[in-house]
Design an enzyme around this catalytic site. Structure first.
Site, mmCIF file in Angstrom:
data_model
loop_
_atom_site.group_PDB
_atom_site.id
_atom_site.type_symbol
_atom_site.label_atom_id
_atom_site.label_comp_id
_atom_site.label_asym_id
_atom_site.label_seq_id
_atom_site.Cartn_x
_atom_site.Cartn_y
_atom_site.Cartn_z
ATOM 1 N N HIS A 80 0.943 -1.164 -0.083
ATOM 2 C CA HIS A 80 0.100 -0.023 0.162
ATOM 3 C C HIS A 80 0.950 1.228 0.043
ATOM 4 C CE1 HIS A 80 -3.541 2.400 0.743
ATOM 5 N NE2 HIS A 80 -2.510 3.298 1.381
ATOM 6 N N CYS A 81 0.630 2.042 -1.006
ATOM 7 C CA CYS A 81 1.581 3.122 -1.091
ATOM 8 C C CYS A 81 0.837 4.453 -0.646
ATOM 9 C CB CYS A 81 1.939 3.438 -2.587
ATOM 10 S SG CYS A 81 2.924 4.666 -2.858
ATOM 11 N N VAL A 82 1.363 5.107 0.415
ATOM 12 C CA VAL A 82 0.597 6.399 0.892
ATOM 13 C C VAL A 82 0.828 7.518 0.043
ATOM 14 C CG1 VAL A 82 1.024 5.622 3.461
ATOM 15 C CG2 VAL A 82 2.909 7.044 2.086
ATOM 16 N N ASN A 84 -2.163 6.896 -2.436
ATOM 17 C CA ASN A 84 -3.149 6.631 -1.339
ATOM 18 C C ASN A 84 -4.038 5.614 -2.107
ATOM 19 O OD1 ASN A 84 -5.362 6.720 0.544
ATOM 20 N ND2 ASN A 84 -6.343 8.357 -0.445
ATOM 21 N N ASN A 85 -3.405 4.393 -2.582
ATOM 22 C CA ASN A 85 -4.073 3.351 -3.331
ATOM 23 C C ASN A 85 -2.956 2.065 -2.987
ATOM 24 O OD1 ASN A 85 -5.642 1.837 -4.662
ATOM 25 N ND2 ASN A 85 -5.324 2.589 -6.796
#
Length: 348
Positions: A180-182, A185-186
């Site tokens: 999950h890549c902040v 946001n996905n």
């Protein structure tokens, strides 16, 4: 030269911290984790309860719930860099006869990067749903080491396809889950890994190109002003030749914003270049970062807190089957850029 010494110490400390985090990330027992736990206990004893709760709430909101904060931060930092480049560096480069074609490359790269950035944010990573799960179960076989057949997600109440994982931030299972890549946001999964890779490459290219143009501008300034052959009077009134440190300090005092921007770009480039190389390697061997960590026995302690029984019974990682899903470089890359889609059965 005191400023340069302090700045050098700052850079060394930052790079050392990054190296330690990368080296020991996810390991359950390490000197870094022990030091971190000790520091937390010491701080907790002197920190007010309300501040502890606020800090925990903030960190939870930022890293364990979906939030657009990092997207806005990304746009803000990018806007600051391009504003400085356009406002100062662009004009100096034109005075030094840099071609418009060379100066237009950063803006072209910005458009390309923005496209992939948008696709990373908006593209469904490969959510496992009731409608698609039957087809998703047949895309990958179970290796029976990291992924086992017949296991259901306790949250989604669906059978988990091989290479899938439930994301606690997005609250969904994702096919070929990577992480999950902040910043977008996905989740990064089967359907948007290609966009994420191209996004990383475009950011690196963008930072590198602006940094090269800035360095070229500063070198022209040094050569045109004759700084390399200049001299200065030291504290004792003795004339000394201007060395490298003197030139750097002079440039920082003359162009503080430009030099600061250059330092930031170099930091971002080298940090992201290493991260991009890591993900490129994973693409070549057809492995996700989730599988890379799990194959080495690393897990997220927030999502999977370990117990004493888990530590005693945890199996030794089998490195001989680490690249179970690899089918050769070309096929692996083809799977990234042309991901297989679940077969939809037609109703009779």
């Amino acid at each position: 030269m005191d400023f340069l010494t302090l700045f050098g110490i700052y850079v060394v400390v930052v790079l050392t911290c990054i190296a330690l985090v990368c080296r020991y990330s996810g390991q359950q027992h390490s000197s870094l984790n022990s030091l971190y736990s000790f520091a937390l206990k010491r701080l907790a004893s002197i920190t007010p309860k309300w501040l502890q709760k606020f800090s925990q709430w903030t960190l939870h909101r930022l890293f364990h719930q979906r939030s657009n904060v990092f997207i806005y931060l990304h746009i803000l930092l990018e806007g600051a860099v391009y504003a400085e480049f356009t406002y100062e560096v662009f004009g100096f480069c034109r005075e030094m006869d840099t071609t418009l074609i060379s100066l237009s490359v950063p803006y072209i790269l910005l458009a390309i990067k923005t496209t992939f950035f948008y696709l990373c944010i908006k593209t469904d990573p490969g959510t496992v749903t009731k409608k698609k799960v039957a087809g998703q179960l047949h895309i990958y076989s179970y290796d029976r080491r990291l992924f086992h057949p017949g296991i259901s997600c306790s949250t989604c109440q669906l059978v988990k396809p091989a290479r899938s994982k439930h994301c606690r931030v997005c609250n969904r299972c994702v096919q070929r889950f990577d992480h999950h890549c902040v910043w977008v946001n996905n989740c990064i999964g089967a359907q948007n890994t290609r966009y994420f890779l191209l996004y990383l490459f475009s950011v690196c290219a963008m930072a590198c190109d602006i940094a090269l143009l800035t360095v070229d501008m500063l070198l022209h300034v040094v050569l045109r002003t004759g700084l390399l052959g200049a001299s200065y009077l030291d504290e004792n009134g003795q004339r000394q030749p201007a060395g490298f440190l003197f030139v750097v300090q002079h440039l920082f005092l003359t162009f503080p914003r430009i030099v600061f921007m250059l330092g930031f770009l170099l930091f971002v480039f080298f940090l992201l270049a290493g991260y991009t190389m890591f993900h490129s390697f994973l693409a070549v061997v057809n492995q996700t970062s989730n599988e890379w960590y799990k194959s080495r026995g690393y897990v997220c302690q927030h999502c999977h807190p370990s117990t004493a029984a888990d530590i005693l019974c945890s199996p030794v990682p089998d490195h001989s089957k680490r690249y179970y899903y690899s089918r050769g470089v070309l096929r692996n890359l083809g799977e990234i850029f042309f991901p297989p889609r679940p077969v939809q059965k037609k109703d009779n």
